[in-house]
Scaffold this active site. Structure first.
Site, PDB file in Angstrom:
ATOM      1  N   ILE A  40       0.823  -1.218   0.000  1.00 45.82           N
ATOM      2  CA  ILE A  40       0.000   0.000   0.000  1.00 45.82           C
ATOM      3  C   ILE A  40       0.857   1.269   0.000  1.00 45.82           C
ATOM      4  O   ILE A  40       0.381   2.336  -0.404  1.00 45.82           O
ATOM      5  CB  ILE A  40      -0.961  -0.015   1.225  1.00 45.82           C
ATOM      6  CG1 ILE A  40      -2.172   0.864   0.970  1.00 45.82           C
ATOM      7  CG2 ILE A  40      -0.247   0.363   2.504  1.00 45.82           C
ATOM      8  CD1 ILE A  40      -3.293   0.645   1.972  1.00 45.82           C
ATOM      9  N   ASN A  97      11.279  -8.738   7.297  1.00 47.60           N
ATOM     10  CA  ASN A  97      11.569  -8.202   8.620  1.00 47.60           C
ATOM     11  C   ASN A  97      11.111  -9.224   9.653  1.00 47.60           C
ATOM     12  O   ASN A  97      10.033  -9.804   9.532  1.00 47.60           O
ATOM     13  CB  ASN A  97      10.848  -6.869   8.824  1.00 47.60           C
ATOM     14  CG  ASN A  97      11.456  -5.762   7.986  1.00 47.60           C
ATOM     15  OD1 ASN A  97      12.675  -5.621   7.934  1.00 47.60           O
ATOM     16  ND2 ASN A  97      10.621  -4.993   7.309  1.00 47.60           N
ATOM     17  N   GLU A 105       6.203  -4.522  11.116  1.00 48.17           N
ATOM     18  CA  GLU A 105       4.958  -3.855  11.525  1.00 48.17           C
ATOM     19  C   GLU A 105       3.780  -4.804  11.577  1.00 48.17           C
ATOM     20  O   GLU A 105       2.902  -4.653  12.430  1.00 48.17           O
ATOM     21  CB  GLU A 105       4.623  -2.718  10.540  1.00 48.17           C
ATOM     22  CG  GLU A 105       5.572  -1.556  10.576  1.00 48.17           C
ATOM     23  CD  GLU A 105       5.273  -0.546   9.460  1.00 48.17           C
ATOM     24  OE1 GLU A 105       4.236  -0.689   8.781  1.00 48.17           O
ATOM     25  OE2 GLU A 105       6.084   0.366   9.289  1.00 48.17           O
ATOM     26  N   HIS A 110       5.640 -12.334   6.126  1.00 45.00           N
ATOM     27  CA  HIS A 110       5.553 -11.884   4.737  1.00 45.00           C
ATOM     28  C   HIS A 110       6.937 -11.563   4.219  1.00 45.00           C
ATOM     29  O   HIS A 110       7.839 -11.239   4.997  1.00 45.00           O
ATOM     30  CB  HIS A 110       4.671 -10.634   4.609  1.00 45.00           C
ATOM     31  CG  HIS A 110       5.074  -9.511   5.512  1.00 45.00           C
ATOM     32  ND1 HIS A 110       4.759  -9.496   6.856  1.00 45.00           N
ATOM     33  CD2 HIS A 110       5.784  -8.376   5.277  1.00 45.00           C
ATOM     34  CE1 HIS A 110       5.244  -8.390   7.406  1.00 45.00           C
ATOM     35  NE2 HIS A 110       5.877  -7.705   6.475  1.00 45.00           N
TER      36      HIS A 110
HETATM   37  P1  AMP Z   1       6.833  -4.866   7.640  1.00 51.85           P
HETATM   38  O1  AMP Z   1       7.410  -3.600   8.197  1.00 51.85           O
HETATM   39  O2  AMP Z   1       7.894  -5.778   7.072  1.00 51.85           O
HETATM   40  O3  AMP Z   1       5.928  -5.559   8.624  1.00 51.85           O
HETATM   41  O4  AMP Z   1       5.985  -4.449   6.377  1.00 51.85           O
HETATM   42  C1  AMP Z   1       4.606  -4.294   6.389  1.00 51.85           C
HETATM   43  C2  AMP Z   1       4.222  -3.713   5.051  1.00 51.85           C
HETATM   44  O5  AMP Z   1       2.820  -3.849   4.898  1.00 51.85           O
HETATM   45  C3  AMP Z   1       4.543  -2.235   4.874  1.00 51.85           C
HETATM   46  O6  AMP Z   1       5.412  -2.064   3.747  1.00 51.85           O
HETATM   47  C4  AMP Z   1       3.178  -1.582   4.648  1.00 51.85           C
HETATM   48  O7  AMP Z   1       3.207  -0.532   3.708  1.00 51.85           O
HETATM   49  C5  AMP Z   1       2.360  -2.764   4.142  1.00 51.85           C
HETATM   50  N1  AMP Z   1       0.909  -2.682   4.370  1.00 51.85           N
HETATM   51  C6  AMP Z   1       0.252  -2.359   5.508  1.00 51.85           C
HETATM   52  N2  AMP Z   1      -1.080  -2.419   5.333  1.00 51.85           N
HETATM   53  C7  AMP Z   1      -1.273  -2.800   4.040  1.00 51.85           C
HETATM   54  C8  AMP Z   1      -2.425  -3.045   3.244  1.00 51.85           C
HETATM   55  N3  AMP Z   1      -3.685  -2.903   3.719  1.00 51.85           N
HETATM   56  N4  AMP Z   1      -2.248  -3.419   1.951  1.00 51.85           N
HETATM   57  C9  AMP Z   1      -1.002  -3.542   1.438  1.00 51.85           C
HETATM   58  N5  AMP Z   1       0.126  -3.350   2.145  1.00 51.85           N
HETATM   59  C10 AMP Z   1      -0.003  -2.969   3.422  1.00 51.85           C
END
Ligand code: AMP
Length: 126
Positions: A40, A97, A105, A110
């Site tokens: 996103i 991560n 996050e 993933h």
């Molecule tokens: P991480 O910091 O590795 O947990 O990455 C989480 C990722 O999820 C981040 O790059 C966010 O931009 C992405 N993200 C969060 N919510 C959504 C969503 N609804 N759709 C697509 N990506 C998302």
């Protein structure tokens, strides 16, 4: 308890909600093991996330708890997605991560696929 600093799997996390179809995603690939969709908040011209369809909070949790079929199917899906996005020849980066120091996050395992331009240094130098 999963083997990291993230605690138990939370069924309310955003990727669990995407898997249940409660919130939309820009899907690029899906099979029995994995779902891939555009991030996103893209950090490269192409920035796609690949998530397993099963409930694991992190890489460590997935590696410990998933079956061999799930692990093989998931990683095969990652390379299939990159190929589908025509990233194999120019190249791409895969990143995950894992836990608090990484800044993870979303507590559903993933991997990020980045591509579409030369990606520069692997880590921001401080
Ligand atoms: P991480 O910091 O590795 O947990 O990455 C989480 C990722 O999820 C981040 O790059 C966010 O931009 C992405 N993200 C969060 N919510 C959504 C969503 N609804 N759709 C697509 N990506 C998302």
């Amino acid at each position: 308890m999963p083997v990291n600093g993230l605690g138990q799997y939370d069924d309310g996390n955003v990727f669990a909600r995407i898997l249940r179809g409660e919130i939309p995603c820009k899907r690029v690939y899906e099979d029995e093991f994995a779902l891939a969709f555009h991030d996103i908040a893209p950090q490269a011209p192409l920035h796609v996330l690949v998530i397993p369809k099963t409930r694991y909070v992190s890489l460590a949790d997935f590696s410990t708890g998933a079956s061999e079929a799930e692990i093989a199917g998931f990683w095969r899906a990652v390379t299939t997605v990159a190929k589908q996005l025509e990233l194999e020849t120019p190249g791409y980066r895969v990143l995950t991560n894992m836990g608090p120091n990484s800044g993870q996050e979303v507590p559903h395992f993933h991997v990020h696929i980045f591509g579409g331009k030369p990606l520069g240094h692997m880590l921001v130098r401080t």
